[in-house]
Design an enzyme around this catalytic site. Sequence first.
Site, PDB file in Angstrom:
ATOM      1  N   ASN A  11       0.871  -1.177   0.000  1.00  0.00           N
ATOM      2  CA  ASN A  11       0.000   0.000   0.000  1.00  0.00           C
ATOM      3  C   ASN A  11       0.907   1.225   0.000  1.00  0.00           C
ATOM      4  O   ASN A  11       1.459   1.586   1.036  1.00  0.00           O
ATOM      5  CB  ASN A  11      -0.891  -0.039   1.249  1.00  0.00           C
ATOM      6  CG  ASN A  11      -1.721   1.217   1.412  1.00  0.00           C
ATOM      7  OD1 ASN A  11      -1.783   2.055   0.514  1.00  0.00           O
ATOM      8  ND2 ASN A  11      -2.370   1.349   2.563  1.00  0.00           N
ATOM      9  N   LYS A  13       0.178   4.238  -0.321  1.00  0.00           N
ATOM     10  CA  LYS A  13      -0.464   5.437   0.235  1.00  0.00           C
ATOM     11  C   LYS A  13      -0.196   6.634  -0.677  1.00  0.00           C
ATOM     12  O   LYS A  13      -0.051   6.444  -1.884  1.00  0.00           O
ATOM     13  CB  LYS A  13       0.001   5.666   1.679  1.00  0.00           C
ATOM     14  CG  LYS A  13      -0.184   4.389   2.529  1.00  0.00           C
ATOM     15  CD  LYS A  13      -0.074   4.605   4.004  1.00  0.00           C
ATOM     16  CE  LYS A  13      -0.300   3.277   4.722  1.00  0.00           C
ATOM     17  NZ  LYS A  13      -0.322   3.417   6.156  1.00  0.00           N
ATOM     18  N   HIS A  97      -9.636   1.195   4.552  1.00  0.00           N
ATOM     19  CA  HIS A  97      -8.391   1.421   5.292  1.00  0.00           C
ATOM     20  C   HIS A  97      -8.670   2.390   6.444  1.00  0.00           C
ATOM     21  O   HIS A  97      -9.468   3.318   6.300  1.00  0.00           O
ATOM     22  CB  HIS A  97      -7.316   1.982   4.360  1.00  0.00           C
ATOM     23  CG  HIS A  97      -5.958   1.991   4.996  1.00  0.00           C
ATOM     24  ND1 HIS A  97      -5.589   2.971   5.889  1.00  0.00           N
ATOM     25  CD2 HIS A  97      -4.924   1.130   4.921  1.00  0.00           C
ATOM     26  CE1 HIS A  97      -4.356   2.710   6.324  1.00  0.00           C
ATOM     27  NE2 HIS A  97      -3.934   1.598   5.739  1.00  0.00           N
ATOM     28  N   GLU A  99      -7.126   4.809   7.559  1.00  0.00           N
ATOM     29  CA  GLU A  99      -6.901   6.232   7.267  1.00  0.00           C
ATOM     30  C   GLU A  99      -8.114   6.837   6.569  1.00  0.00           C
ATOM     31  O   GLU A  99      -8.423   8.020   6.757  1.00  0.00           O
ATOM     32  CB  GLU A  99      -5.615   6.389   6.436  1.00  0.00           C
ATOM     33  CG  GLU A  99      -4.372   6.171   7.313  1.00  0.00           C
ATOM     34  CD  GLU A  99      -3.158   5.630   6.588  1.00  0.00           C
ATOM     35  OE1 GLU A  99      -3.112   5.662   5.349  1.00  0.00           O
ATOM     36  OE2 GLU A  99      -2.233   5.145   7.280  1.00  0.00           O
ATOM     37  N   GLU A 168      -5.694  -4.805  10.498  1.00  0.00           N
ATOM     38  CA  GLU A 168      -4.703  -3.758  10.696  1.00  0.00           C
ATOM     39  C   GLU A 168      -5.018  -2.981  11.966  1.00  0.00           C
ATOM     40  O   GLU A 168      -5.813  -2.025  11.939  1.00  0.00           O
ATOM     41  CB  GLU A 168      -4.705  -2.786   9.500  1.00  0.00           C
ATOM     42  CG  GLU A 168      -4.330  -3.424   8.191  1.00  0.00           C
ATOM     43  CD  GLU A 168      -3.705  -2.405   7.240  1.00  0.00           C
ATOM     44  OE1 GLU A 168      -2.603  -2.670   6.749  1.00  0.00           O
ATOM     45  OE2 GLU A 168      -4.301  -1.344   7.015  1.00  0.00           O
ATOM     46  N   GLY A 174       2.134   2.458  10.752  1.00  0.00           N
ATOM     47  CA  GLY A 174       3.086   3.544  10.614  1.00  0.00           C
ATOM     48  C   GLY A 174       3.757   3.962  11.908  1.00  0.00           C
ATOM     49  O   GLY A 174       4.392   5.010  11.973  1.00  0.00           O
ATOM     50  N   SER A 212       3.022  -1.958  10.433  1.00  0.00           N
ATOM     51  CA  SER A 212       4.459  -2.043  10.720  1.00  0.00           C
ATOM     52  C   SER A 212       5.040  -3.426  10.452  1.00  0.00           C
ATOM     53  O   SER A 212       5.991  -3.837  11.112  1.00  0.00           O
ATOM     54  CB  SER A 212       4.766  -1.587  12.145  1.00  0.00           C
ATOM     55  OG  SER A 212       4.390  -0.220  12.307  1.00  0.00           O
TER      56      SER A 212
END
Length: 250
Positions: A11, A13, A97, A99, A168, A174, A212
């Site tokens: 991904n 991003k 996701h 985010e 996730e 991150g 991560s």
Amino acid sequence: MSERRKLVAGNWKMNGGLAANQALVQALRAGVGQPACDVAVCPPPVYLAQLQQLLAGQAAIALGAQDVSEHEGGAFTGDVSAAMLRDFGVRYAIVGHSERRQYQGETDLQVATKARRALAAGITPIVCVGETLREREEGLTEFIVQRQLSAVIHLNGHCISEIVVAYEPVWAIGTGKTATPTEAQAVHAVLRTQLGAATEQADRVRILYGGSMNAANAAELLAQPDIDGGLIGGAALKAPDFLTIVGAAA
Ligand code: PGA
């Protein structure tokens, strides 16, 4: 032993550019060989056409998108439909996701609808679920991921064995903090059981871990019985690291 072929998806991003993408794909193509798992890269949508060209003539690395519209088409400024993604050879689409749930306020129902649009276009949705740190600390992890997945199961019924799930934990994305293999496996097992109540084919569904995952910790995570691959953010931007993770999924 499960018969599930692992999937390692990058991904990217909101990273990359024409020159950087070209260099990264060249390095991935040169190093990937004939992987023992499925591999995909998910660039920002404006680069899908470029990536389609860069990936032409090989089968090891598939193309994925980071999102798909919940609408089929029409007056939805800025959205990209599943059919449009399909035009560019997209095989996977990340949906839900964290985010996007956080910054775009995507709801469980929107995520489920996106998964349905993808499936209808012949694109495999990678449905992300995961709890925040606060939710974990309050003991709500199972409740949250089951609620998120249940919306997708509810709307996609008989197609549910065609999806990919990605667990996730938001606190691991991150941050350099990874769920331990044991912590991740426990949630994956919960999700597998939930899928099992909806389909006889729950054993076929791949459940990826994301958050991560990197070249150093991938092998141990991927050795867990219900961890069927990875959704990789930061480490997907460095070819050697991503290729190491692909190797660990063999
Ligand atoms: P990360 O991101 O690997 O950088 O933690 C994973 C993801 O958000 O999919």
